[in-house]
Design a protein around this motif. Structure first.
Motif, PDB file in Angstrom:
ATOM      1  N   ASN A   6      41.771  40.080 -11.168  1.00 52.47           N
ATOM      2  CA  ASN A   6      42.805  40.407 -12.140  1.00 52.47           C
ATOM      3  C   ASN A   6      42.509  39.481 -13.295  1.00 52.47           C
ATOM      4  O   ASN A   6      41.230  39.023 -13.452  1.00 52.47           O
ATOM      5  CB  ASN A   6      44.239  39.987 -11.586  1.00 52.47           C
ATOM      6  CG  ASN A   6      44.198  38.688 -10.980  1.00 52.47           C
ATOM      7  OD1 ASN A   6      43.473  37.754 -11.355  1.00 52.47           O
ATOM      8  ND2 ASN A   6      44.889  38.229 -10.155  1.00 52.47           N
ATOM      9  N   ASN A   7      43.490  39.221 -14.246  1.00 51.89           N
ATOM     10  CA  ASN A   7      43.269  38.792 -15.657  1.00 51.89           C
ATOM     11  C   ASN A   7      43.461  37.005 -15.524  1.00 51.89           C
ATOM     12  O   ASN A   7      42.925  36.292 -16.461  1.00 51.89           O
ATOM     13  CB  ASN A   7      43.961  39.372 -16.880  1.00 51.89           C
ATOM     14  CG  ASN A   7      45.619  39.005 -16.585  1.00 51.89           C
ATOM     15  OD1 ASN A   7      45.695  38.775 -15.413  1.00 51.89           O
ATOM     16  ND2 ASN A   7      46.456  39.436 -17.353  1.00 51.89           N
ATOM     17  N   THR A   8      43.629  36.818 -14.498  1.00 54.74           N
ATOM     18  CA  THR A   8      43.422  34.973 -14.320  1.00 54.74           C
ATOM     19  C   THR A   8      42.257  34.714 -13.627  1.00 54.74           C
ATOM     20  O   THR A   8      42.013  34.778 -12.380  1.00 54.74           O
ATOM     21  CB  THR A   8      44.607  34.792 -13.376  1.00 54.74           C
ATOM     22  OG1 THR A   8      45.938  35.270 -13.884  1.00 54.74           O
ATOM     23  CG2 THR A   8      44.651  33.104 -13.558  1.00 54.74           C
ATOM     24  N   GLY A   9      41.262  34.359 -14.499  1.00 59.80           N
ATOM     25  CA  GLY A   9      39.885  33.952 -14.080  1.00 59.80           C
ATOM     26  C   GLY A   9      39.039  34.794 -13.584  1.00 59.80           C
ATOM     27  O   GLY A   9      38.313  34.692 -12.659  1.00 59.80           O
ATOM     28  N   GLU A  25      40.461  40.021 -20.371  1.00 60.05           N
ATOM     29  CA  GLU A  25      40.125  38.625 -20.902  1.00 60.05           C
ATOM     30  C   GLU A  25      40.335  38.258 -22.288  1.00 60.05           C
ATOM     31  O   GLU A  25      39.945  37.148 -22.881  1.00 60.05           O
ATOM     32  CB  GLU A  25      38.880  37.969 -20.221  1.00 60.05           C
ATOM     33  CG  GLU A  25      38.834  37.782 -18.574  1.00 60.05           C
ATOM     34  CD  GLU A  25      39.814  36.872 -18.158  1.00 60.05           C
ATOM     35  OE1 GLU A  25      39.324  35.771 -18.226  1.00 60.05           O
ATOM     36  OE2 GLU A  25      41.132  36.962 -17.878  1.00 60.05           O
TER      37      GLU A  25
END
Length: 241
Positions: free
Chosen positions: A86-89, A142
């Motif tokens: 996902n867009n976290t890391g 990101e």
């Protein structure tokens, strides 16, 4: 009474599979299978598999990593992964056994930091492969810095890569295949694209296909190309002569 159809569980119990885990048949040997979650699994039992024990755990993609696409030709495999997805890391990568044992590929800094949706292998050489990159150039979850291009090619087992997107529109690519004659076909979120043998630019393949996402591209034994779409069925296309 009709006999009940038999079924077998081939679930290896992977700790981190995608909701739809990728699986493929070795394109030169119908008894060879490859699939993946956190681990890459291979089998030489093919359609004769009857239990999960017949998978071989070939490689660990890494904790928290999940296979996104797999391909195999004559025992040489390529497996792309994401994790976190996902867009976290967000992170992505690629593993292969081209040249010998399984290993993580060192992707260059110019290689897009986006979801790797498809992998394809040259029918004549396991050192020659392609990756289809999802998302949009420079724009992904990101943000800026996600990289440019949608189709990348290696001719040395992943040591070096070339962006061959050329004139293809900036739209997510989902599947890539090289045909026996050297032509390359790509399924994207907009259309199916075709690059003729020896060419460097792309053209839209076929006529009358719906403008929808093409999730998978396969070459059939009849010489036709089959495009599996999102919600609009499977289409058969005769490639250009």
């Amino acid at each position: 009474m009709r006999p009940r159809p038999a079924s077998w569980s081939l679930d290896p119990g992977d700790p981190s599979p995608r909701f739809i885990a990728p699986i493929a048949i070795d394109s030169s040997n119908s008894s060879g299978f490859i699939t993946g979650g956190q681990y890459v699994y291979t089998s030489t039992k093919g359609w004769g598999m009857r239990s999960a024990s017949e998978w071989t755990k070939a490689f660990d993609l890494g904790a928290g990593h999940s296979a996104t696409a797999v391909a195999m030709r004559d025992g040489v495999g390529y497996v792309s992964w994401c994790g976190p997805c996902n867009n976290t890391g967000f992170a992505r990568g690629l593993a292969t056994n081209a040249g010998g044992s399984w290993h993580q590929v060192s992707l260059p800094g110019t290689f897009p930091n986006r979801y790797l949706a498809g992998v394809g292998i040259d029918p004549g050489s396991g050192q020659h492969a392609y990756v289809a990159v999802n998302g949009f150039s420079r724009r992904f979850t990101e943000g800026p810095g996600a990289g440019v291009g949608h189709i990348y090619e290696t001719k040395d087992g992943g040591a070096t890569w070339t962006d061959i997107t050329a004139n293809m529109p900036d739209i997510p690519a989902n599947s890539v295949k090289q045909l026996a004659n050297g032509a390359v076909v790509v399924g994207s979120d907009l259309a199916t694209f075709y690059r003729a043998p020896g060419a460097t630019t792309w053209q839209v393949l076929g006529t009358g296909l719906p403008t929808t996402t093409v999730m998978d591209i396969e070459s059939g034994p009849d010489g036709n190309i089959y495009a599996a779409t999102h919600g609009r069925g499977i289409w058969s296309v005769t490639p250009p002569a």
